[in-house]
Scaffold this active site. Structure first.
Site, PDB file in Angstrom:
ATOM      1  N   HIS A 221       0.801  -1.225   0.000  1.00  0.00           N
ATOM      2  CA  HIS A 221       0.000   0.000   0.000  1.00  0.00           C
ATOM      3  C   HIS A 221       0.834   1.277   0.000  1.00  0.00           C
ATOM      4  O   HIS A 221       0.292   2.369   0.034  1.00  0.00           O
ATOM      5  CB  HIS A 221      -0.952   0.013   1.195  1.00  0.00           C
ATOM      6  CG  HIS A 221      -0.229   0.209   2.510  1.00  0.00           C
ATOM      7  ND1 HIS A 221       0.374  -0.834   3.173  1.00  0.00           N
ATOM      8  CD2 HIS A 221       0.016   1.304   3.252  1.00  0.00           C
ATOM      9  CE1 HIS A 221       0.940  -0.374   4.279  1.00  0.00           C
ATOM     10  NE2 HIS A 221       0.745   0.921   4.351  1.00  0.00           N
TER      11      HIS A 221
HETATM   12  C1  UD1 Z   1      -1.380   5.377   6.499  1.00  0.00           C
HETATM   13  C2  UD1 Z   1       0.037   5.728   6.971  1.00  0.00           C
HETATM   14  C3  UD1 Z   1       0.981   4.578   6.662  1.00  0.00           C
HETATM   15  C4  UD1 Z   1       0.457   3.260   7.196  1.00  0.00           C
HETATM   16  C5  UD1 Z   1      -0.959   3.038   6.654  1.00  0.00           C
HETATM   17  C6  UD1 Z   1      -1.589   1.768   7.143  1.00  0.00           C
HETATM   18  C7  UD1 Z   1       0.564   8.134   6.833  1.00  0.00           C
HETATM   19  C8  UD1 Z   1       1.383   9.135   6.139  1.00  0.00           C
HETATM   20  N1  UD1 Z   1       0.557   6.903   6.289  1.00  0.00           N
HETATM   21  O1  UD1 Z   1      -1.322   5.269   5.080  1.00  0.00           O
HETATM   22  O2  UD1 Z   1       2.235   4.835   7.266  1.00  0.00           O
HETATM   23  O3  UD1 Z   1       1.289   2.204   6.797  1.00  0.00           O
HETATM   24  O4  UD1 Z   1      -1.769   4.153   7.085  1.00  0.00           O
HETATM   25  O5  UD1 Z   1      -2.834   1.635   6.568  1.00  0.00           O
HETATM   26  O6  UD1 Z   1      -0.038   8.438   7.841  1.00  0.00           O
HETATM   27  N2  UD1 Z   1      -9.056   4.998   3.346  1.00  0.00           N
HETATM   28  C9  UD1 Z   1     -10.240   4.319   3.439  1.00  0.00           C
HETATM   29  N3  UD1 Z   1     -10.690   4.015   4.683  1.00  0.00           N
HETATM   30  C10 UD1 Z   1     -10.017   4.353   5.812  1.00  0.00           C
HETATM   31  C11 UD1 Z   1      -8.814   5.074   5.683  1.00  0.00           C
HETATM   32  C12 UD1 Z   1      -8.344   5.375   4.449  1.00  0.00           C
HETATM   33  O7  UD1 Z   1     -10.876   3.989   2.448  1.00  0.00           O
HETATM   34  O8  UD1 Z   1     -10.499   4.020   6.914  1.00  0.00           O
HETATM   35  C13 UD1 Z   1      -8.541   5.297   1.986  1.00  0.00           C
HETATM   36  C14 UD1 Z   1      -8.851   6.695   1.541  1.00  0.00           C
HETATM   37  O9  UD1 Z   1      -9.090   6.670   0.164  1.00  0.00           O
HETATM   38  C15 UD1 Z   1      -7.571   7.426   1.800  1.00  0.00           C
HETATM   39  C16 UD1 Z   1      -6.517   6.354   1.545  1.00  0.00           C
HETATM   40  O10 UD1 Z   1      -7.114   5.156   2.004  1.00  0.00           O
HETATM   41  O11 UD1 Z   1      -7.408   8.548   1.006  1.00  0.00           O
HETATM   42  C17 UD1 Z   1      -5.217   6.578   2.256  1.00  0.00           C
HETATM   43  O12 UD1 Z   1      -5.435   6.750   3.648  1.00  0.00           O
HETATM   44  P1  UD1 Z   1      -4.361   7.594   4.510  1.00  0.00           P
HETATM   45  O13 UD1 Z   1      -4.743   7.592   5.934  1.00  0.00           O
HETATM   46  O14 UD1 Z   1      -4.150   8.919   3.873  1.00  0.00           O
HETATM   47  O15 UD1 Z   1      -3.007   6.824   4.293  1.00  0.00           O
HETATM   48  P2  UD1 Z   1      -2.643   5.270   4.219  1.00  0.00           P
HETATM   49  O16 UD1 Z   1      -2.249   4.941   2.829  1.00  0.00           O
HETATM   50  O17 UD1 Z   1      -3.699   4.413   4.853  1.00  0.00           O
END
Ligand code: UD1
Length: 404
Positions: free
Chosen positions: A236
């Site tokens: 991811h």
């Molecule tokens: C975040 C962390 C990463 C960790 C990962 C585990 C940062 C910079 N990155 O990345 O270090 O390894 O979490 O998952 O903080 N989304 C959903 N549902 C949710 C949350 C997110 O659908 O409950 C989707 C959304 O489209 C969102 C994308 O995932 O834009 C990314 O979520 P985000 O929290 O920005 O970063 P991660 O890639 O999850």
């Protein structure tokens, strides 16, 4: 649990928020999935009736889906957070700024003795920055890890959070070298072990068998196919999934790997979106040897890793979990901030080059791969060490960074 809207209403009416969060306690913060398995044993240790260190829990809402949050709270027995800031998704700047904006009034109302943050996600740096600017001591759990790759958002979060922290708890010895090099006083650094491994050891007996997970999310035939061995894949990182050419390349390599052994792929929401955008999702769903499944709960993921032939991942936490389990791990990144998993554990960092990945996979298939050993203090007692250290700081008010 009090939502942000309810909290400000309560605060207006009766100044309840302050007492609800008990001023003088340690305010622990979680935001994203990898934070939850770190906070679980710590909340249990700090909430123990005999604990001299009262703690409260705040969730920023960075991760909010059932599969990304609730499954972990429920399975790991994490207490309901007193407040959910409901920040949701956004660009790095928007998400970080929004957490800061919503966290500041909470801190003013609650007046905690310290703010404790874990790991390296955006919620970690956002809350550390607000607290430090308010003169509230910051405690960082999992301090000092460095990939030395500033292209990784988490590396920026790590370096800055450590600079802002008064008390730093580390999981491996090299972390202290990194912190010393950055000018951090070593008297503030405590090597306590690994909370994520506390959670793993406490939950191993409850892990959900692979067959149960495969039957629930795919079907009985897929489950039988995996009976004679399978790979777990998770991916991811923005550097692997946000660039379509890289994602196509990696999925092509995964397809080659699946010719040797089937691949079970719990797909993070970010990766699913990227696979859909790249037009790869439908092909993946109909593949007969690669099985995409939704993001799994902690106990399902643990069971899947425990029975796997090998794990292919770009996750930080899974490099540690596979080392603790003795399962070979092939890391699809150019570097790791967790070098002990390579030096002592089962991890091989191969990057994204197809030849190197295939060579590592073939090595595991022919030799069984690295078995390694469990690193020092990865013994299930990190939370107790942190609690004891915090208790000492509370008791020793004259010298303590927590004295207020
Ligand atoms: C975040 C962390 C990463 C960790 C990962 C585990 C940062 C910079 N990155 O990345 O270090 O390894 O979490 O998952 O903080 N989304 C959903 N549902 C949710 C949350 C997110 O659908 O409950 C989707 C959304 O489209 C969102 C994308 O995932 O834009 C990314 O979520 P985000 O929290 O920005 O970063 P991660 O890639 O999850």
């Amino acid at each position: 649990m009090v939502s942000r809207g309810q909290l400000s209403q309560l605060a207006k009416e009766s100044n309840l928020a302050g007492s609800y969060l008990s001023s003088g306690s340690i305010m622990c913060v979680v935001g994203a999935r990898p934070n939850f398995m770190k906070i679980a044993p710590l909340m249990a240790a700090l909430n123990d009736p005999k604990s001299p260190v009262p703690a409260t829990l705040v969730h920023t809402g960075q991760h909010y889906d059932d599969a990304m949050k609730d499954a972990f709270f429920n399975q790991l027995g994490i207490p309901e957070p007193q407040v959910d800031l409901e920040v949701g998704s956004g660009s790095h700047a928007v998400q970080t700024a929004e957490i800061m904006r919503r966290f500041e009034p909470l801190l003013d109302q609650a007046r905690p003795r310290a703010v404790l943050v874990v790991g390296d996600v955006n919620s970690t740096i956002a809350c550390a920055l607000v607290a430090a600017k308010k003169g509230v001591p910051v405690i960082h759990v999992e301090a000092g890890l460095r990939s030395f790759d500033r292209g990784m958002p988490e590396e920026i979060n790590r370096v800055l959070t450590d600079q802002l922290s008064e008390l730093l708890f580390t999981t491996e010895a090299t972390a202290l070298d990194n912190l010393r090099r950055e000018g951090i006083d070593e008297n503030r650094v405590h090597f306590v072990g690994n909370l994520m491994i506390d959670t793993l050891l406490h939950n191993k007996a409850k892990a959900v068998p692979m067959a149960t997970t495969m039957r629930a999310h795919v079907n009985a035939e897929a489950s039988s196919l995996c009976d004679s061995g399978y790979n777990v894949l998770t991916m991811h990182r923005p550097s692997n999934v946000d660039d379509t050419a890289m994602l196509r390349h990696l999925m092509h390599v995964v397809e080659r790997i699946s010719e040797h052994l089937p691949v079970v792929f719990p797909v993070h929401p970010r990766s699913r979106q990227a696979l859909q955008n790249a037009g790869l999702w439908d092909g993946l769903r109909s593949h007969d040897r690669i099985f995409p499944v939704p993001p799994l709960g902690y106990l399902e993921m643990l069971g899947l890793m425990m029975e796997a032939t090998m794990v292919l991942t770009d996750s930080g936490g899974m490099q540690e979990e596979t080392t603790a389990l003795g399962v070979p791990c092939i890391t699809l990144r150019e570097n790791t901030e967790r070098p002990i998993t390579v030096e002592q554990g089962t991890n091989t960092v191969v990057g994204r080059d197809a030849t190197r990945i295939m060579a590592a996979v073939e090595d595991v298939l022919s030799t069984g791969g690295k078995r390694g050993q469990r690193p020092e203090l990865w013994d299930g007692k990190a939370a107790l060490r942190i609690r004891d250290c915090l208790a000492q700081c509370y008791a020793d008010a004259g010298r303590s960074v927590l004295a207020r």
